[in-house]
Design a protein around this motif. Structure first.
Motif, PDB file in Angstrom:
ATOM      1  N   ASP A 130       0.845  -1.190   0.000  1.00 19.69           N
ATOM      2  CA  ASP A 130       0.000   0.000   0.000  1.00 19.69           C
ATOM      3  C   ASP A 130       0.879   1.239   0.000  1.00 19.69           C
ATOM      4  N   ASP A 132       1.327   4.889   1.954  1.00 19.32           N
ATOM      5  CA  ASP A 132       0.979   5.702   3.118  1.00 19.32           C
ATOM      6  C   ASP A 132       1.226   7.163   2.767  1.00 19.32           C
ATOM      7  N   TYR A 145     -10.427  11.927   0.119  1.00 14.24           N
ATOM      8  CA  TYR A 145     -10.640  10.485  -0.048  1.00 14.24           C
ATOM      9  C   TYR A 145     -11.063  10.132  -1.463  1.00 14.24           C
ATOM     10  N   ALA A 149      -8.962   7.571  -3.736  1.00 15.32           N
ATOM     11  CA  ALA A 149      -9.605   6.463  -4.449  1.00 15.32           C
ATOM     12  C   ALA A 149      -9.197   6.446  -5.920  1.00 15.32           C
ATOM     13  N   LYS A 152      -5.709   5.115  -6.001  1.00 18.30           N
ATOM     14  CA  LYS A 152      -5.738   3.670  -5.783  1.00 18.30           C
ATOM     15  C   LYS A 152      -6.057   2.941  -7.087  1.00 18.30           C
ATOM     16  N   SER A 153      -7.018   3.456  -7.833  1.00 13.48           N
ATOM     17  CA  SER A 153      -7.394   2.839  -9.095  1.00 13.48           C
ATOM     18  C   SER A 153      -6.221   2.836 -10.078  1.00 13.48           C
ATOM     19  N   ARG A 157      -3.123  -0.270  -5.712  1.00 10.54           N
ATOM     20  CA  ARG A 157      -2.882  -0.554  -4.299  1.00 10.54           C
ATOM     21  C   ARG A 157      -3.544   0.519  -3.448  1.00 10.54           C
ATOM     22  N   GLU A 158      -3.859   0.153  -2.206  1.00  6.97           N
ATOM     23  CA  GLU A 158      -4.512   1.079  -1.285  1.00  6.97           C
ATOM     24  C   GLU A 158      -3.658   2.319  -1.066  1.00  6.97           C
ATOM     25  N   ASN A 160      -3.489   5.074   1.851  1.00 10.21           N
ATOM     26  CA  ASN A 160      -3.945   5.391   3.203  1.00 10.21           C
ATOM     27  C   ASN A 160      -3.506   6.805   3.562  1.00 10.21           C
TER      28      ASN A 160
END
Length: 196
Positions: A130, A132, A145, A149, A152-153, A157-158, A160
């Motif tokens: 991920d 950070d 957020y 998102a 992330k797409s 990976r996430e 955070n």
């Protein structure tokens, strides 16, 4: 002296190669040799040789505008799409986050910390799962957020996000903030004027 590639994904030849691929494949823009050299902290001669090597391999393409050579990803290469995706996922988080956070107001600074930043700075370890993200400021949480998102797409990976105020960051009193100050981070370049 050539610096070794970061251990995040050591198939790339050097840090300069990683930087050139990141600048040309993530965001898909043209850059002059001088701009690439400045962005990667090297001289124009070294950058010109690296660009020529990557052009011979079909990875980059260039054109001249007057005396300026402009370099970009080679869209005609059969591997363009997979290489773009690989570079974006492995090397591009800072650039992708820069693009996605550009319109989020209230961000004073942004940086990547954690395992991805550590690998880019040369620390060995497992591949990061991920990203950070440290945000200093007071952004709108929904906008932040949404941007995370989208990132992330693109990154697979996430992402955070951790938000801290400028006063908390500068006070450097709690354990989490002290840890962040002592560990590797990678700045996320932001356009001027998005702080509220």
């Amino acid at each position: 002296m050539q610096q070794p590639p970061p251990p995040i994904f050591p198939i790339f030849r050097s840090r300069i190669t990683c930087a050139v691929l990141t600048h040309t494949y993530v965001g898909d823009k043209e850059h002059s040799i001088t701009a690439l050299a400045a962005a990667t902290g090297t001289d124009s001669g070294t950058m010109a040789r690296e660009v020529s090597r990557l052009e011979r391999a079909g990875i980059l393409a260039s054109r001249h505008v007057g005396r300026t050579k402009l370099v970009r990803a080679n869209h005609a290469a059969p591997f363009y799409g997979p290489l773009r995706d690989l570079v974006t996922i492995i090397l591009g988080p800072a650039q992708v986050l820069s693009e996605e956070l550009a319109d989020v107001e209230g961000i004073e600074e942004a940086a990547i910390f954690g395992s991805w930043a550590a690998r880019i700075h040369g620390e060995s370890g497992p591949t990061p799962v991920d990203i950070d993200l440290l945000i200093i400021g007071r952004p709108d949480r929904d906008d932040l957020y949404d941007a995370a998102a989208r990132a992330k797409s693109r990154l697979g990976r996430e992402v955070n996000a951790v938000v801290v105020t400028r006063s908390r960051w500068e006070a450097n009193k709690d354990g989490f903030i002290r840890e962040l100050h002592s560990r590797p981070v990678v700045a996320v370049p932001l356009p001027h004027g998005n702080a509220a």
